[in-house]
Design a protein around this motif. Structure first.
Motif, PDB file in Angstrom:
ATOM      1  N   GLY A 198       0.830  -1.523  -0.348  1.00  0.00           N
ATOM      2  CA  GLY A 198      -0.019  -0.157  -0.537  1.00  0.00           C
ATOM      3  C   GLY A 198       1.141   0.982  -0.267  1.00  0.00           C
ATOM      4  N   SER A 199       1.972   1.475   1.101  1.00  0.00           N
ATOM      5  CA  SER A 199       2.590   2.663   0.864  1.00  0.00           C
ATOM      6  C   SER A 199       3.793   2.592  -0.857  1.00  0.00           C
ATOM      7  N   LEU A 200       3.946   1.716  -0.998  1.00  0.00           N
ATOM      8  CA  LEU A 200       4.796   1.653  -2.131  1.00  0.00           C
ATOM      9  C   LEU A 200       4.262   1.774  -3.914  1.00  0.00           C
ATOM     10  N   ARG A 201       2.848   1.687  -3.162  1.00  0.00           N
ATOM     11  CA  ARG A 201       2.099   2.098  -4.839  1.00  0.00           C
ATOM     12  C   ARG A 201       2.438   3.645  -5.093  1.00  0.00           C
ATOM     13  N   PRO A 202       1.901   4.404  -4.590  1.00  0.00           N
ATOM     14  CA  PRO A 202       2.129   5.861  -4.793  1.00  0.00           C
ATOM     15  C   PRO A 202       3.387   6.277  -5.526  1.00  0.00           C
ATOM     16  N   PHE A 203       4.612   5.497  -4.980  1.00  0.00           N
ATOM     17  CA  PHE A 203       5.797   5.807  -6.194  1.00  0.00           C
ATOM     18  C   PHE A 203       5.854   4.898  -7.196  1.00  0.00           C
ATOM     19  N   ALA A 204       4.904   3.514  -6.971  1.00  0.00           N
ATOM     20  CA  ALA A 204       5.430   2.633  -8.246  1.00  0.00           C
ATOM     21  C   ALA A 204       4.935   3.177  -9.426  1.00  0.00           C
ATOM     22  N   ASN A 205       5.992   2.188 -10.149  1.00  0.00           N
ATOM     23  CA  ASN A 205       6.021   2.451 -11.729  1.00  0.00           C
ATOM     24  C   ASN A 205       4.741   1.575 -11.877  1.00  0.00           C
ATOM     25  N   PRO A 206       3.704   2.101 -12.636  1.00  0.00           N
ATOM     26  CA  PRO A 206       2.794   1.392 -13.168  1.00  0.00           C
ATOM     27  C   PRO A 206       2.443   0.773 -14.187  1.00  0.00           C
ATOM     28  N   ALA A 207       3.306   1.405 -15.026  1.00  0.00           N
ATOM     29  CA  ALA A 207       3.216   0.384 -16.905  1.00  0.00           C
ATOM     30  C   ALA A 207       2.899  -1.185 -16.323  1.00  0.00           C
TER      31      ALA A 207
END
Length: 261
Positions: A198-207
């Motif tokens: 959850g805390s990673l998702r805002p900073f992760a590459n969603p491609a």
């Protein structure tokens, strides 16, 4: 963005903050007892990396929780391996001591940590992370996290973190240079119960993973290419993973064996 420290930093924290600011190409600013909200307001930024004695903490305006490194469920899995138990992912990948594994989507390095323990001192796990902020936090966490187990800490330290796009990195790899090439991209449909991510998702590459990356991975792998996704995901068929193994209640692993027709 800016890099700062916790209040009253010692020399070691100051040096770590300088190193991370250089890596990120970010401004290094003194904390001056300011809150995170005040720092953002006064320094004109929405992203702050705070270097603390417990590891870096990454804050972004509008994001409820900071992103920090923690091995999460990898710790349980690693302790099971140390007791002689099995791990479904390690079994599916047919991991052996001395193997070289390329984790193309490092994230929190949970799977990389388990793989590093499984391949042992004679093996190698290279973890690719395309997002510099995640790479910085995770690399520092792997370098400093203390689990209370010498074997687990050594496995964390052995992971080689590379900040790179996985397709670019794969293109420059020699043929058959890794035993296993592994992908764990952000799920097309997130598992909402997964608090660790959850805390990673805002900073992760969603491609999404590309067919070209899978083709390159097939060239680079000696034994197999593996992708982790949600059970029932259409990504397995789209990317040519015909062999799919469901594990637990929500996760599946797709496998392409490089010697398969």
């Amino acid at each position: 963005m800016i890099v700062t420290t916790s209040p009253k930093p010692d020399d070691a924290l100051r040096e770590t903050a300088k190193r991370l600011a250089r890596f990120l190409g970010a401004r290094l600013v003194p904390r001056k007892k300011r809150s995170i909200a005040r720092l953002m307001r006064e320094e004109g930024t929405d992203t702050v990396l705070v270097v603390t004695a417990e590891g870096p903490r990454l804050y972004r305006a509008g994001v409820e929780r900071p992103f920090v490194y923690h091995p999460n469920t990898a710790m349980i899995r690693m302790r099971h391996l140390l007791r002689g138990d099995t791990d479904p992912m390690v079994e599916l990948m047919e991991i052996r001591p001395g193997d070289r594994v390329l984790d193309c989507t490092l994230g929190l390095a949970a799977d990389a940590a388990v793989l590093s323990l499984a391949v042992g001192e004679g093996g190698e796990v290279v973890g690719l992370e395309s997002e510099p902020l995640i790479a910085a936090v995770v690399a520092e966490g792997l370098r400093t996290y203390s689990s209370g187990s010498a074997a687990i800490d050594a496995a964390l330290r052995r992971i080689r973190v590379v900040c790179a796009d996985h397709l670019d990195y794969l293109r420059q790899c020699a043929d058959r240079s890794f035993d296993v090439v592994y992908f764990d991209p952000m799920f097309r449909r997130p598992v909402e119960a997964s608090s660790g991510i959850g805390s990673l998702r805002p900073f992760a590459n969603p491609a999404p993973l590309s067919p070209e990356a899978v083709r390159e991975a097939r060239r680079v792998a000696r034994r197999m290419v593996v992708m982790k996704e949600r059970q029932g995901s259409a990504e397995f068929a789209r990317l040519g993973f015909a062999e799919v193994h469901e594990v637990g209640n929500s996760v599946a692993y797709g496998i392409i064996r490089v010697d398969a027709p």
